[in-house]
Design a protein around this motif. Structure first.
Motif, PDB file in Angstrom:
ATOM      1  N   LEU A 284      -1.983  -2.883  -0.134  1.00 44.28           N
ATOM      2  CA  LEU A 284      -3.396  -2.787   0.449  1.00 44.28           C
ATOM      3  C   LEU A 284      -3.371  -1.637   1.636  1.00 44.28           C
ATOM      4  N   VAL A 285      -2.434  -1.690   2.389  1.00 44.63           N
ATOM      5  CA  VAL A 285      -2.230  -0.769   3.519  1.00 44.63           C
ATOM      6  C   VAL A 285      -2.068   0.722   2.970  1.00 44.63           C
ATOM      7  N   ASP A 286      -1.365   0.936   2.103  1.00 44.00           N
ATOM      8  CA  ASP A 286      -1.132   2.067   1.581  1.00 44.00           C
ATOM      9  C   ASP A 286      -2.383   2.786   0.729  1.00 44.00           C
ATOM     10  N   ARG A 287      -3.180   1.795   0.179  1.00 44.48           N
ATOM     11  CA  ARG A 287      -4.637   2.204  -0.358  1.00 44.48           C
ATOM     12  C   ARG A 287      -5.565   2.759   0.549  1.00 44.48           C
ATOM     13  N   ILE A 288      -5.643   1.922   1.763  1.00 41.68           N
ATOM     14  CA  ILE A 288      -6.255   2.250   2.847  1.00 41.68           C
ATOM     15  C   ILE A 288      -5.859   3.566   3.447  1.00 41.68           C
ATOM     16  N   ARG A 289      -4.726   3.710   3.528  1.00 43.10           N
ATOM     17  CA  ARG A 289      -4.284   5.029   4.111  1.00 43.10           C
ATOM     18  C   ARG A 289      -4.862   6.100   3.098  1.00 43.10           C
ATOM     19  N   HIS A 290      -4.907   5.773   1.819  1.00 41.85           N
ATOM     20  CA  HIS A 290      -5.293   6.711   1.016  1.00 41.85           C
ATOM     21  C   HIS A 290      -6.831   7.017   0.778  1.00 41.85           C
ATOM     22  N   ASP A 291      -7.418   6.242   1.468  1.00 43.16           N
ATOM     23  CA  ASP A 291      -8.921   6.400   1.728  1.00 43.16           C
ATOM     24  C   ASP A 291      -9.745   5.528   0.491  1.00 43.16           C
ATOM     25  N   GLU A 292      -9.090   4.635  -0.252  1.00 46.27           N
ATOM     26  CA  GLU A 292      -9.794   3.884  -1.356  1.00 46.27           C
ATOM     27  C   GLU A 292     -10.820   2.908  -0.652  1.00 46.27           C
ATOM     28  N   SER A 293     -11.819   3.056  -1.029  1.00 43.84           N
ATOM     29  CA  SER A 293     -12.771   2.182  -0.471  1.00 43.84           C
ATOM     30  C   SER A 293     -13.006   0.728  -0.768  1.00 43.84           C
ATOM     31  N   SER A 294     -12.482   0.557  -2.326  1.00 47.45           N
ATOM     32  CA  SER A 294     -12.072  -0.838  -2.537  1.00 47.45           C
ATOM     33  C   SER A 294     -11.071  -1.349  -1.815  1.00 47.45           C
ATOM     34  N   ALA A 295     -10.148  -0.797  -1.259  1.00 44.80           N
ATOM     35  CA  ALA A 295      -9.342  -1.335  -0.442  1.00 44.80           C
ATOM     36  C   ALA A 295      -9.771  -1.811   0.937  1.00 44.80           C
ATOM     37  N   LEU A 296     -10.813  -1.019   1.332  1.00 43.55           N
ATOM     38  CA  LEU A 296     -11.468  -1.440   2.735  1.00 43.55           C
ATOM     39  C   LEU A 296     -12.339  -2.640   2.527  1.00 43.55           C
ATOM     40  N   GLU A 297     -12.876  -2.798   1.298  1.00 45.64           N
ATOM     41  CA  GLU A 297     -13.792  -4.040   0.680  1.00 45.64           C
ATOM     42  C   GLU A 297     -12.905  -4.928   1.086  1.00 45.64           C
TER      43      GLU A 297
ATOM     44  N   VAL B  79      -9.070  -2.379  13.153  1.00 45.46           N
ATOM     45  CA  VAL B  79      -8.010  -2.719  12.216  1.00 45.46           C
ATOM     46  C   VAL B  79      -7.954  -1.571  11.258  1.00 45.46           C
ATOM     47  N   ALA B  80      -8.993  -1.553  10.717  1.00 45.72           N
ATOM     48  CA  ALA B  80      -9.033  -0.313   9.546  1.00 45.72           C
ATOM     49  C   ALA B  80      -8.943   1.204  10.087  1.00 45.72           C
ATOM     50  N   GLN B  81      -9.285   1.403  11.133  1.00 47.89           N
ATOM     51  CA  GLN B  81      -8.938   2.749  11.590  1.00 47.89           C
ATOM     52  C   GLN B  81      -7.553   2.791  12.060  1.00 47.89           C
ATOM     53  N   ALA B  82      -7.024   1.964  12.599  1.00 45.41           N
ATOM     54  CA  ALA B  82      -5.583   1.910  13.075  1.00 45.41           C
ATOM     55  C   ALA B  82      -4.694   2.170  11.651  1.00 45.41           C
ATOM     56  N   ILE B  83      -4.964   1.533  10.740  1.00 47.89           N
ATOM     57  CA  ILE B  83      -4.388   1.659   9.583  1.00 47.89           C
ATOM     58  C   ILE B  83      -4.310   3.208   8.994  1.00 47.89           C
ATOM     59  N   ARG B  84      -5.606   3.682   9.084  1.00 50.98           N
ATOM     60  CA  ARG B  84      -5.875   4.993   8.549  1.00 50.98           C
ATOM     61  C   ARG B  84      -4.990   5.946   9.475  1.00 50.98           C
ATOM     62  N   ARG B  85      -5.154   5.700  10.644  1.00 49.27           N
ATOM     63  CA  ARG B  85      -4.405   6.522  11.746  1.00 49.27           C
ATOM     64  C   ARG B  85      -3.005   6.611  11.546  1.00 49.27           C
ATOM     65  N   GLY B  86      -2.378   5.537  10.561  1.00 44.52           N
ATOM     66  CA  GLY B  86      -1.086   5.388  10.665  1.00 44.52           C
ATOM     67  C   GLY B  86      -0.221   4.694  11.849  1.00 44.52           C
ATOM     68  N   GLU B  87      -1.328   3.990  12.599  1.00 44.00           N
ATOM     69  CA  GLU B  87      -0.821   3.257  13.736  1.00 44.00           C
ATOM     70  C   GLU B  87      -0.200   1.943  13.484  1.00 44.00           C
ATOM     71  N   LEU B  88      -0.223   1.439  12.189  1.00 50.09           N
ATOM     72  CA  LEU B  88       0.422   0.215  11.774  1.00 50.09           C
ATOM     73  C   LEU B  88       1.606   0.696  10.902  1.00 50.09           C
ATOM     74  N   ARG B  89       2.803   0.878  11.406  1.00 52.11           N
ATOM     75  CA  ARG B  89       3.918   1.304  11.097  1.00 52.11           C
ATOM     76  C   ARG B  89       4.601   0.539   9.637  1.00 52.11           C
ATOM     77  N   ASP B  90       4.584  -0.974  10.005  1.00 52.51           N
ATOM     78  CA  ASP B  90       5.152  -1.752   8.888  1.00 52.51           C
ATOM     79  C   ASP B  90       3.973  -2.634   8.304  1.00 52.51           C
ATOM     80  N   PRO B  91       3.602  -2.379   7.162  1.00 52.28           N
ATOM     81  CA  PRO B  91       2.449  -3.239   6.484  1.00 52.28           C
ATOM     82  C   PRO B  91       2.523  -4.511   6.705  1.00 52.28           C
TER      83      PRO B  91
END
Lengths: 85, 205
Positions: free
Chosen positions: B15-28, B62-74
């Motif tokens: 899930l975190v990987d998909r959010i980092r790749h801007d998948e809208s379905s992952a955000l949903e 939470v979503a923005q932190a994931i996108r910015r790579g602030e969550l190192r360990d998913p």
């Protein structure tokens, strides 16, 4: 948390929430709260349990003048196995 | 090190990987997973006011932190999200305390808001208490004793079993039945009240 919280854990958590002695630093509480963040079924069980605790206490209190409110850790509640209530 | 997971738990790494790749379905998916739990905590601590906005704020952080790579360990996503919610709650409480203090200073020590219940809320609470009381009176004496010992006096299972002559299994069964009966009576009485209110309303129209 390697499994869903059992009925006793959910009951003890709900009682702690309703009675206001939830210790948010306690390891078991943290595990349960992390779990409730994503597990909707357990969250429903907790909310149902909270309603029951609140209702029973409110009804029983109106027939009593005194109440004991011991401060106790959730971890001290004996956690026997078993499913949800 | 990967933490052990509960059955049915989503795959956080994916899930975190998909959010980092801007998948809208992952955000949903993230919103679908977390919004209910976040709502529960926020409502418990801060009440119903602005609840949707608060859930949305927490989700965005939470979503923005994931996108910015602030969550190192998913695998730490749950703890991270819980911390965000708690931080939001703490900030809100701190702000409210500050505002109230300023208000009191401005009004020469007379607080504006009254923490007592409004007449409507008080009436609803009274009705709920009466409903709960009549439900408790509606179950058997032994079931009432068991529920009162457990939920009000907070007696241990061992003490209840000993003083009520119950085995552990009997305790579990009786408590479960007592709760079910209490809940059933409450629902019946509640639907009766609602029906009465509806009848009253229709007579008035």
């Amino acid at each position: 948390m390697t499994n869903h919280p059992d009925g006793d854990q959910i009951e003890a958590y709900a009682m702690a929430v309703v009675q206001g002695y939830l210790d948010e630093q306690e390891a078991l509480i943290i595990e349960i709260e992390d779990h409730l963040l994503w597990c909707h079924a357990c969250l429903e069980n907790v909310m149902r349990e909270e309603r029951i605790v609140a209702a029973v206490r409110s009804a029983a209190l109106s027939t009593r003048s005194e109440i004991h409110r011991p401060k106790k850790k959730l971890a001290t509640v004996r956690m026997a196995g078993g499913g949800n209530p | 090190m990967r933490s052990e997971q509960s059955p049915g738990q989503p795959n956080w790494t994916d899930l975190v990987d998909r959010i980092r790749h801007d998948e809208s379905s992952a955000l949903e998916e993230l919103y679908r997973i977390f919004s209910k739990g976040m709502r529960y905590y926020l409502h418990r601590q801060l009440g119903p006011q602005d609840l949707d906005d608060r859930v949305h704020d927490c989700f965005l952080i939470v979503a923005q932190a994931i996108r910015r790579g602030e969550l190192r360990d998913p695998e730490r996503l749950l703890g991270f999200a819980r911390t965000i919610v708690r931080r939001q709650i703490a900030e809100h409480i701190s702000l409210a305390v500050q505002q109230r203090k300023q208000q009191v200073d401005m009004d020469l020590g007379v607080p504006l808001s009254d923490s007592r219940l409004s007449p409507e809320a008080s009436a609803i609470r009274n009705e709920q208490e009466q409903l709960a009381l009549s439900s408790l009176k509606g179950i058997s004496k032994r079931a009432r004793e068991l529920l009162t010992r457990f939920y009000l006096k907070e007696q241990s299972r061992e003490q209840i079993c000993s003083e009520m002559n119950l085995s552990e299994t009997q305790f579990r069964v009786y408590k479960s039945r007592a709760k079910a009966r209490f809940g059933e009576l409450g629902r019946r009485r509640l639907s009766g009240c609602e029906l009465k209110v509806l009848q009253d309303c229709s007579q008035e129209v």
